[in-house]
Design a protein around this motif. Structure first.
Motif, PDB file in Angstrom:
ATOM      1  N   PRO A  19      -6.957   2.217  -1.854  1.00 13.39           N
ATOM      2  CA  PRO A  19      -8.788   2.097  -2.281  1.00 13.39           C
ATOM      3  C   PRO A  19      -8.454   3.774  -1.941  1.00 13.39           C
ATOM      4  O   PRO A  19      -9.266   4.568  -2.201  1.00 13.39           O
ATOM      5  CB  PRO A  19      -9.011   1.953  -0.608  1.00 13.39           C
ATOM      6  N   THR A  20      -7.786   4.407  -1.520  1.00 15.65           N
ATOM      7  CA  THR A  20      -7.555   6.203  -0.786  1.00 15.65           C
ATOM      8  C   THR A  20      -7.039   6.418  -2.627  1.00 15.65           C
ATOM      9  O   THR A  20      -8.230   7.502  -2.578  1.00 15.65           O
ATOM     10  CB  THR A  20      -6.958   6.468  -0.553  1.00 15.65           C
ATOM     11  N   SER A  33      -3.908  -1.687   9.722  1.00 15.89           N
ATOM     12  CA  SER A  33      -4.804  -2.741   9.678  1.00 15.89           C
ATOM     13  C   SER A  33      -4.877  -3.810   9.122  1.00 15.89           C
ATOM     14  O   SER A  33      -4.639  -5.400  10.027  1.00 15.89           O
ATOM     15  CB  SER A  33      -6.487  -1.696   9.415  1.00 15.89           C
ATOM     16  N   ILE A  34      -3.811  -3.358   8.036  1.00 14.92           N
ATOM     17  CA  ILE A  34      -3.485  -4.745   6.783  1.00 14.92           C
ATOM     18  C   ILE A  34      -2.428  -5.488   7.537  1.00 14.92           C
ATOM     19  O   ILE A  34      -1.985  -6.547   7.353  1.00 14.92           O
ATOM     20  CB  ILE A  34      -2.932  -4.124   5.751  1.00 14.92           C
ATOM     21  N   VAL A  63     -13.829  10.228  -7.409  1.00 17.61           N
ATOM     22  CA  VAL A  63     -14.674  11.929  -6.800  1.00 17.61           C
ATOM     23  C   VAL A  63     -14.052  13.121  -7.702  1.00 17.61           C
ATOM     24  O   VAL A  63     -14.929  13.852  -8.122  1.00 17.61           O
ATOM     25  CB  VAL A  63     -13.892  12.558  -5.075  1.00 17.61           C
ATOM     26  N   GLN A 112      -0.900  -2.023  -0.932  1.00 16.74           N
ATOM     27  CA  GLN A 112      -2.277  -2.544  -0.892  1.00 16.74           C
ATOM     28  C   GLN A 112      -2.961  -1.107   0.274  1.00 16.74           C
ATOM     29  O   GLN A 112      -4.232  -1.134  -0.394  1.00 16.74           O
ATOM     30  CB  GLN A 112      -2.546  -3.672   0.328  1.00 16.74           C
ATOM     31  N   VAL A 140      -4.721   8.724   6.743  1.00 15.43           N
ATOM     32  CA  VAL A 140      -5.136   7.820   5.871  1.00 15.43           C
ATOM     33  C   VAL A 140      -4.612   5.773   5.740  1.00 15.43           C
ATOM     34  O   VAL A 140      -4.257   5.481   5.993  1.00 15.43           O
ATOM     35  CB  VAL A 140      -6.215   7.871   4.221  1.00 15.43           C
ATOM     36  N   TYR A 148      -4.116  14.367   4.238  1.00 19.21           N
ATOM     37  CA  TYR A 148      -4.687  12.746   4.405  1.00 19.21           C
ATOM     38  C   TYR A 148      -4.484  12.175   3.805  1.00 19.21           C
ATOM     39  O   TYR A 148      -4.537  10.703   4.069  1.00 19.21           O
ATOM     40  CB  TYR A 148      -6.564  13.231   3.537  1.00 19.21           C
ATOM     41  N   MET A 170     -10.606   6.236  -4.164  1.00 20.36           N
ATOM     42  CA  MET A 170     -11.860   7.056  -3.694  1.00 20.36           C
ATOM     43  C   MET A 170     -11.741   8.716  -4.738  1.00 20.36           C
ATOM     44  O   MET A 170     -12.429   9.079  -5.321  1.00 20.36           O
ATOM     45  CB  MET A 170     -11.590   6.870  -2.577  1.00 20.36           C
ATOM     46  N   HIS A 173      -2.905   4.770   8.332  1.00 22.08           N
ATOM     47  CA  HIS A 173      -3.694   3.610   9.308  1.00 22.08           C
ATOM     48  C   HIS A 173      -4.550   2.262   8.861  1.00 22.08           C
ATOM     49  O   HIS A 173      -4.554   1.250   9.464  1.00 22.08           O
ATOM     50  CB  HIS A 173      -4.956   4.850   9.444  1.00 22.08           C
ATOM     51  N   ARG A 174      -4.617   2.494   7.550  1.00 20.26           N
ATOM     52  CA  ARG A 174      -4.697   1.138   6.895  1.00 20.26           C
ATOM     53  C   ARG A 174      -3.821   0.130   6.777  1.00 20.26           C
ATOM     54  O   ARG A 174      -3.990  -1.138   6.733  1.00 20.26           O
ATOM     55  CB  ARG A 174      -5.501   1.727   5.847  1.00 20.26           C
TER      56      ARG A 174
END
Lengths: 67, 264
Positions: free
Chosen positions: B105-106, B233-234, B113, B101, B226, B222, B109, B229-230
């Motif tokens: 998002p990364t 939160s999850i 890009v 999960q 990231v 990166y 992204m 970090h995410r």
């Protein structure tokens, strides 16, 4: 400097590519920070709702918590 | 809690426990973030000031230093995401599902890009921003797979059911990754073939290659920073009432600790 920025006439393409990457990274990092903040807030709410006597005060949060 | 205690002594299983993983991930984030910054700075310096101008494409080729790393990362992140999905299905592991999960998002992204930078490289070199070529189309499918994964998760209220449904989608979609990778060989694409392969010497100047590899390593660092970090939160979102969250709140001195998050 301005010659370097011109990128031999390809400045528009090069900086459009790099610029969007920079924006994408900035958006992602900002959303991470926000998400961390809101998830801690949610933790605080749910835990406060679980405290004895808090059920009546915050029934919605409590129901969420027991799920 | 009992299973955690039993597993605590037995090797890497220990890290599958949120109580251990949450603080460990927190300690790792600054290192990977710093590595990403340093590697990207070195990569950009080499990319813009050391690597020579391309004899054919002029300065427009400098998009390669972000195009190739983001495209690689989008593909690789998908494979890692599918791996964690497989683990979560096979072992019914919560943390693995949360890792998947956190990666989506990364990955999305980077897929976006890579398409965007490709468009702005294609315009000056091919004369078009977009063409329905196999490489471009399969990368667009990759972006839609990420978005589908995120949307499917969001549409199911029960987190464990959402994990299973999204994991199935991710595993079915993994066939798209080799299609992207081999598309330039299987079909006659407008997109060029690989400049780098395992079996032949790279078809580019040494400094160009070094710049690109540094930027790729930066993308890796990166993504790891990231994602960790995410996922933290999850974990908080999904396990708000678990005992370890109280300990984490106390350790971090957050508002949650003041509001009864601290262990009682």
């Amino acid at each position: 400097m301005s010659e370097w920025l011109a990128m031999g006439g390809y400045g528009f393409y090069v900086w459009s590519a790099y610029g969007v990457l920079a924006i994408a990274l900035a958006v992602e990092l900002a959303s991470l920070r926000r998400r961390r903040h809101t998830s801690w807030q949610r933790v605080a709410e749910l835990r406060a709702a679980r405290e004895p006597g808090a059920q009546a005060a915050a029934p919605a949060a409590f129901e969420e918590a027991v799920k | 809690m009992t299973t955690t205690a039993i597993r605590t002594g037995s090797g890497w299983y220990r890290y599958a426990s949120p109580a251990t993983f949450y603080p460990l991930a927190g300690k790792m984030i600054p290192w990977f973030a710093a590595a990403a910054v340093v590697l990207a700075a070195a990569g950009l310096y080499i990319g813009f000031f050391v690597a020579p101008t391309d004899w054919q494409q002029g300065e427009s080729y400098r998009i390669i230093f972000i195009h190739v790393p983001t495209a690689w990362m989008a593909m690789f992140t998908y494979v890692v995401m599918a791996f964690w999905c497989a683990v979560s299905l096979a072992f019914n592991a919560r943390l693995s599902a949360m890792m998947a999960q956190a990666l989506a998002p990364t990955g999305a992204m980077f897929a976006f890009v890579s398409l965007w930078t490709g468009a702005f490289w294609g315009r000056p070199t091919w004369g078009t921003y977009w063409v329905w070529d196999a490489r471009l189309t399969s990368t667009l499918v990759l972006l839609f797979l990420y978005l589908g994964f995120i949307a499917l998760r969001a549409s199911i209220d029960d987190p464990r059911r959402a994990d299973r449904a999204a994991a199935l989608l991710a595993l079915v979609g993994v066939v798209n990754v080799p299609i992207i990778y081999f598309s330039v060989r299987w079909w006659n694409t407008l997109h060029q073939g690989s400049s780098i392969s395992m079996t032949a010497a790279p078809k580019m100047a040494q400094t160009m290659l070094v710049g690109m590899l540094l930027m790729s390593l930066a993308a890796w660092a990166y993504t790891i920073a990231v994602t960790l970090h995410r996922v933290r939160s999850i974990m908080l979102e999904r396990e708000a009432l678990a005992g370890w969250v109280g300990e984490a709140a106390a350790a971090e001195g957050t508002a949650a600790a003041a509001a009864g998050g601290a262990p009682r």
